[in-house]
Design a protein around this motif. Structure first.
Motif, PDB file in Angstrom:
ATOM      1  N   ALA A 159      -6.409   3.257  13.227  1.00  0.00           N
ATOM      2  CA  ALA A 159      -5.912   2.407  12.150  1.00  0.00           C
ATOM      3  C   ALA A 159      -5.597   1.002  12.659  1.00  0.00           C
ATOM      4  N   ARG A 160      -4.992   0.913  13.825  1.00  0.00           N
ATOM      5  CA  ARG A 160      -4.696  -0.405  14.394  1.00  0.00           C
ATOM      6  C   ARG A 160      -5.983  -1.128  14.775  1.00  0.00           C
ATOM      7  N   LYS A 161      -6.987  -0.386  15.201  1.00  0.00           N
ATOM      8  CA  LYS A 161      -8.278  -0.985  15.526  1.00  0.00           C
ATOM      9  C   LYS A 161      -8.951  -1.524  14.265  1.00  0.00           C
ATOM     10  N   PHE A 162      -8.884  -0.764  13.179  1.00  0.00           N
ATOM     11  CA  PHE A 162      -9.524  -1.169  11.925  1.00  0.00           C
ATOM     12  C   PHE A 162      -8.791  -2.315  11.239  1.00  0.00           C
ATOM     13  N   PHE A 163      -7.469  -2.218  11.180  1.00  0.00           N
ATOM     14  CA  PHE A 163      -6.710  -3.129  10.315  1.00  0.00           C
ATOM     15  C   PHE A 163      -5.855  -4.149  11.071  1.00  0.00           C
ATOM     16  N   GLY A 164      -5.619  -3.924  12.358  1.00  0.00           N
ATOM     17  CA  GLY A 164      -4.936  -4.915  13.183  1.00  0.00           C
ATOM     18  C   GLY A 164      -3.628  -5.382  12.589  1.00  0.00           C
ATOM     19  N   ASP A 165      -3.492  -6.703  12.421  1.00  0.00           N
ATOM     20  CA  ASP A 165      -2.241  -7.295  11.929  1.00  0.00           C
ATOM     21  C   ASP A 165      -1.944  -6.919  10.482  1.00  0.00           C
ATOM     22  N   ALA A 166      -2.966  -6.478   9.752  1.00  0.00           N
ATOM     23  CA  ALA A 166      -2.748  -6.097   8.353  1.00  0.00           C
ATOM     24  C   ALA A 166      -1.964  -4.793   8.244  1.00  0.00           C
ATOM     25  N   MET A 167      -1.842  -4.070   9.342  1.00  0.00           N
ATOM     26  CA  MET A 167      -1.095  -2.814   9.342  1.00  0.00           C
ATOM     27  C   MET A 167       0.374  -3.121   9.627  1.00  0.00           C
ATOM     28  N   LYS A 168       1.130  -3.393   8.577  1.00  0.00           N
ATOM     29  CA  LYS A 168       2.539  -3.756   8.711  1.00  0.00           C
ATOM     30  C   LYS A 168       3.412  -2.546   8.988  1.00  0.00           C
ATOM     31  N   SER A 169       3.006  -1.391   8.454  1.00  0.00           N
ATOM     32  CA  SER A 169       3.742  -0.148   8.650  1.00  0.00           C
ATOM     33  C   SER A 169       2.753   0.995   8.527  1.00  0.00           C
ATOM     34  N   HIS A 170       3.217   2.189   8.808  1.00  0.00           N
ATOM     35  CA  HIS A 170       2.330   3.354   8.683  1.00  0.00           C
ATOM     36  C   HIS A 170       1.843   3.516   7.247  1.00  0.00           C
ATOM     37  N   GLU A 171       2.744   3.324   6.290  1.00  0.00           N
ATOM     38  CA  GLU A 171       2.375   3.518   4.892  1.00  0.00           C
ATOM     39  C   GLU A 171       1.442   2.422   4.380  1.00  0.00           C
ATOM     40  N   SER A 172       1.413   1.287   5.066  1.00  0.00           N
ATOM     41  CA  SER A 172       0.618   0.157   4.561  1.00  0.00           C
ATOM     42  C   SER A 172      -0.886   0.412   4.606  1.00  0.00           C
ATOM     43  N   VAL A 173      -1.326   1.375   5.412  1.00  0.00           N
ATOM     44  CA  VAL A 173      -2.775   1.637   5.486  1.00  0.00           C
ATOM     45  C   VAL A 173      -3.247   2.567   4.370  1.00  0.00           C
ATOM     46  N   LEU A 174      -2.309   3.271   3.720  1.00  0.00           N
ATOM     47  CA  LEU A 174      -2.701   4.189   2.647  1.00  0.00           C
ATOM     48  C   LEU A 174      -3.309   3.407   1.497  1.00  0.00           C
ATOM     49  N   GLY A 175      -4.410   3.898   0.994  1.00  0.00           N
ATOM     50  CA  GLY A 175      -5.094   3.251  -0.127  1.00  0.00           C
ATOM     51  C   GLY A 175      -6.128   2.227   0.299  1.00  0.00           C
ATOM     52  N   LYS A 176      -6.192   1.883   1.567  1.00  0.00           N
ATOM     53  CA  LYS A 176      -7.210   0.935   2.019  1.00  0.00           C
ATOM     54  C   LYS A 176      -8.590   1.580   1.999  1.00  0.00           C
ATOM     55  N   HIS A 177      -9.631   0.753   1.920  1.00  0.00           N
ATOM     56  CA  HIS A 177     -10.992   1.267   1.766  1.00  0.00           C
ATOM     57  C   HIS A 177     -11.840   0.972   3.007  1.00  0.00           C
ATOM     58  N   ILE A 178     -12.707   1.931   3.320  1.00  0.00           N
ATOM     59  CA  ILE A 178     -13.616   1.836   4.469  1.00  0.00           C
ATOM     60  C   ILE A 178     -15.007   2.199   3.972  1.00  0.00           C
ATOM     61  N   LEU A 179     -16.010   1.457   4.391  1.00  0.00           N
ATOM     62  CA  LEU A 179     -17.387   1.754   4.017  1.00  0.00           C
ATOM     63  C   LEU A 179     -18.063   2.526   5.150  1.00  0.00           C
ATOM     64  N   LEU A 180     -18.481   3.741   4.840  1.00  0.00           N
ATOM     65  CA  LEU A 180     -19.132   4.612   5.804  1.00  0.00           C
ATOM     66  C   LEU A 180     -20.640   4.475   5.700  1.00  0.00           C
ATOM     67  N   GLU A 181     -21.297   4.205   6.856  1.00  0.00           N
ATOM     68  CA  GLU A 181     -22.756   4.097   6.923  1.00  0.00           C
ATOM     69  C   GLU A 181     -23.311   3.124   5.882  1.00  0.00           C
ATOM     70  N   ASN A 182     -22.528   2.097   5.580  1.00  0.00           N
ATOM     71  CA  ASN A 182     -22.955   1.036   4.653  1.00  0.00           C
ATOM     72  C   ASN A 182     -23.234   1.526   3.228  1.00  0.00           C
TER      73      ASN A 182
END
Length: 803
Positions: A159-182
């Motif tokens: 999560a820290r690798k994907f979102f870096g500074d945007a990860m303010k807390s553990h809960e902050s990554v919930l609901g974020k979107h990732i594109l798998l295999e384009n």
């Protein structure tokens, strides 16, 4: 009184500085080695034991019978888990995984910046997985996080690798979107702690198995195939695994085809045994640490500690002669033997405490080195509270092994003889014991040296043996979407530094962690008579690129959209009883379809040299051309060529993630375990030599003192320095030869047993054993040389003036 005794003990250690330093160094090295190996053994035997259901969890493994024998797989057909869950109500929990798999991801931040990532440990799991295996949830609901197919649960590191500074807390990554295999959008529904290193179930991302099932209907519904699916069951306390295996054996015919029912059987393997099991292996992307290596590591640690204790005993009993008058005076003044034993034990205990403190510091450095040296298997050894307990236990063991006998010997001196300096250490029992201990030391040293020589010769054989194909200056890179082959080829060949290009599923000896397997048979034969073979995708340039020799028939002419042609190796023909000429034009059926044999190539090593060459088919089928092999002709400007390949790749496949590896480096990984053994032999040989030399030097110091007057008399009578050196060396040379007679057959037995694991191996030769003895002799003479030459050159007047 206790403080007074400790003060006396410390003063005696300071007074005999050389013996103290030698003993502390020898014991520290021995204890460090023992502690480090204990940490290694604890780590390698603790895999997956931390799960709360570990003792009741079993991995379902598969035995597959074919005409050539039985194959043992740690993966099973994907539909197995659901069928077990539905039909065996007495099994509390059943779960399955797919992978870990290699996947590509794309993430767009709030500013519209796009980042691409490549992950090797993406695991598909069903909703029962968190109930079977312990997962530390940092955010999200474990009950619902894996219910929706397009969900994703990330580890904190990812999560820290994907979102870096945007990860303010553990809960902050919930609901974020990732594109798998384009193409597939995943929503983050959970965040978990990183999986422990001592787990075969390592992952960086968890995706619902439902997603895999939707996107892979053929694999997820195929009972006959065996891919990267693993099934686990949790039994009730007291439930018999053997009884359940018997029921499954009768039940499986409900789902398997009749021919598969005859060939396939299932077994339940305890989860905690999987990591150390050679038969089935640890699992996809896991590594196996064989039980025999665990026993070997334990034994080596014990023997090196024993050698250090032998040193201690030899030096302590030798020192008894120098302290004879002290013992005599103490006894005359009323000291009891028990009191003397306590005093000597206090001194020895102080030595052991000093050695323990030094060894704890050394162990920390050794563990850091091992983690770096063995990074290929992600080793993470660390000191913990157990290490302190082990250190205390080792101290007690050393006290029992090394301290009591010297204390008893020193306290047993008769006061009259001690005060008259008549004690010379020539007690027959003491001398016999000392000789035996020296023989034991020399035997262990020679054992390790011979083992190192054999292992080095075998590793050199691996490096030098002709593999049947060209592997030098070959760069391999992955083509993610498998398209634009010709465009990529022509762009690469436009650079004179690129000599050739070919597309395939792997190199002749598969350089990546997976390869394609299939079974082959004549079209008229039933499925159950199929024999196992490796299947490699290859284009028309593959044979010339790798210098594979065509024995009969022709090469491929182009890449096909459908399976139609095969090129086979000699080993495959042996299973059919054909000559190369007879094979050309014949039809074969494999799991993927039917085709015609158009060519036969000379055998090449498609397996590592631990294994025999296996049947192999080359197919010119488009879906299997996933890797590009690039031959570099300009070695002088290698870095520039590699940079050119990277730029060309990224311009051709802008949506992918570039990575590369040189073939010879990849092939070297196949011998990582053997390299580990070789490094182990070398390191432990060095340690035993170091400890042995310390003890030998200390013992010679004692002998030099004891023989001072004898040497003086001999010099007065005309003895030369060479004769004095022989005086010191003669007995040790005899003991070394006795040790060789013990070590040679033991080394031959052990190394012959080790070499049996290799299909292609060296033969043990007499020179390996002679060289081991010569090396030991040279080390011994070098150690003896300084002391004996110094004694031989001393002025005899100084030795005799007190007579």
């Amino acid at each position: 009184m206790a403080l007074h005794s400790l003060t006396l003990a410390w003063r005696n250690l300071v007074r005999h500085k050389s013996f103290t330093i030698i003993n502390v160094l020898g014991l520290s090295i021995g204890i460090t080695c023992c502690l480090s190996l204990l940490v290694f053994v604890q780590y390698e035997t603790s895999f997956d034991a931390y799960h709360k259901h570990a003792s009741q969890t079993y991995r379902v493994v598969e035995d597959f019978k074919n005409p050539e024998g039985t194959l043992h797989w740690n993966t099973t057909a994907y539909p197995l888990a659901e069928a077990l869950r539905n039909d065996f109500q007495e099994i509390p929990l059943v779960t399955q995984t797919a992978g870990p798999l290699h996947r590509l991801f794309k993430i767009e931040d709030a500013q519209g910046n796009v980042s691409r990532y490549e992950e090797d440990r993406v695991m598909m799991v069903d909703p029962f997985y968190p109930k079977v295996f312990d997962i530390a949830w940092l955010a999200g609901n474990p009950e619902t996080a894996l219910l929706q197919p397009n969900s994703a649960v990330l580890t904190e590191t990812l999560a820290r690798k994907f979102f870096g500074d945007a990860m303010k807390s553990h809960e902050s990554v919930l609901g974020k979107h990732i594109l798998l295999e384009n193409k597939d959008e995943l929503t983050v529904t959970g965040l978990v702690a990183d999986a422990p290193m001592n787990s075969n179930l390592r992952y960086t991302m968890l995706i619902p198995y439902a997603f895999f099932k939707v996107n892979n209907p053929y694999f997820s519904g195929n009972w006959s195939g065996n891919y990267q699916g693993t099934t686990f069951v949790v039994l009730q306390p007291g439930q018999s695994a053997a009884a359940l295996e018997t029921r499954i054996a009768a039940w499986k015919k409900k789902y398997l085809k009749p021919e598969d029912d005859k060939r396939i059987s299932y077994a339940l393997q305890p989860l905690t045994e999987a990591h150390n099991d050679e038969l089935y292996g640890a699992g996809p992307q896991g590594y196996t640490m064989p039980q025999k290596f665990i026993f070997a590591a334990t034994g080596i640690g014990f023997f090196i500690l024993l050698i250090a204790c032998v040193n201690f005993i030899n030096l302590a009993t030798a020192l008894a002669a120098n302290r004879a008058k002290e013992v005599g005076i103490r006894k005359v003044l009323g000291s009891s033997r028990f009191g003397l034993v306590k005093q000597f034990l206090r001194e020895h205990s102080l030595l052991i405490v000093l050695s323990l403190l030094v060894s704890l510091a050394l162990t920390q450095g050794v563990l850091r080195y091992l983690n770096t040296a063995l990074a290929i298997i992600d080793l993470k050894l660390a000191m913990d509270a157990n290490v302190l307990l082990w250190a205390l236990g080792i101290g007690v063991v050393v006290m029992l092994l090394a301290c009591f006998y010297p204390a008893l010997v020193m306290s047993a001196l008769r006061p009259i003889e001690a005060l008259k300096s008549k004690f010379s250490g020539r007690d027959s029992r003491g001398l016999s014991l000392r000789r035996s201990l020296i023989v034991f030391q020399f035997a262990i040293v020679q054992l390790f040296i011979i083992a190192t020589i054999v292992a080095a010769t075998q590793m050199d054989y691996f490096r030098q043996k002709d593999l049947g194909f060209s592997k030098d200056a070959v760069l391999i890179t992955y083509i993610h979407n498998g398209k634009d082959h010709e465009t990529f080829r022509q762009r690469l060949l436009s650079n004179p530094a690129v000599a050739d290009v070919t597309f395939s599923s792997s190199s002749p000896m598969a350089s990546y962690d997976y390869r394609y397997g299939t079974s082959y048979r004549l079209p008229a034969q039933p499925v159950e008579e199929g024999k196992e073979a490796e299947m490699k995708g290859a284009d028309a340039n593959y044979l010339s690129f790798y210098n594979l020799q065509l024995l009969a028939g022709r090469n491929f002419t182009k890449v096909e959209e459908n399976l139609s042609e095969f090129i086979v190796n000699e080993t495959l023909l042996k299973g059919l009883g054909w000559t190369p000429e007879e094979a050309v034009g014949r039809r074969l059926t494999i799991n993927e379809g039917e085709g015609t044999v158009v060519g036969v190539v000379k055998d090449f090593h498609n397996e590592s040299l631990q294994e025999a060459i296996t049947p192999c088919l080359l197919i010119n089928w488009q879906p299997f051309l996933e890797f590009t092999s690039i031959k570099v002709s300009d070695q002088a400007n290698l870095a520039e060529t590699v940079s050119f390949v990277e730029r060309t790749w990224k311009s051709t496949y802008p949506e992918g993630i570039y990575s590369y590896e040189f073939l010879d480096d990849a092939l070297a990984r196949k011998y990582a375990l053997q390299q580990l053994v070789f490094q182990g032999f070398t390191s432990f040989a060095g340690l035993t030599i170091c400890i042995g030399c310390l003890g030998l030097y200390g013992l010679l110091s004692f002998i030099a003192i004891r023989k001072t007057k004898e040497v003086g008399i001999r010099k007065v009578l005309g003895a030369s320095v060479r004769q004095i050196v022989m005086l010191f060396s003669r007995e040790f040379i005899v003991l070394l030869l006795v040790a060789f007679a013990v070590a040679a057959p033991l080394a031959a037995w052990l190394m012959e047993h080790w070499l049996q694991d290799f299909a292609y191996r060296i033969s043990l030769s007499w020179w390996m054993f002679v060289l081991g003895a010569v090396v030991t002799l040279a080390i011994m003479l070098f150690t003896i040389g300084y002391k004996s030459v110094r004694a031989g050159m001393a002025n005899p007047v100084d030795a005799l003036r007190n007579e």
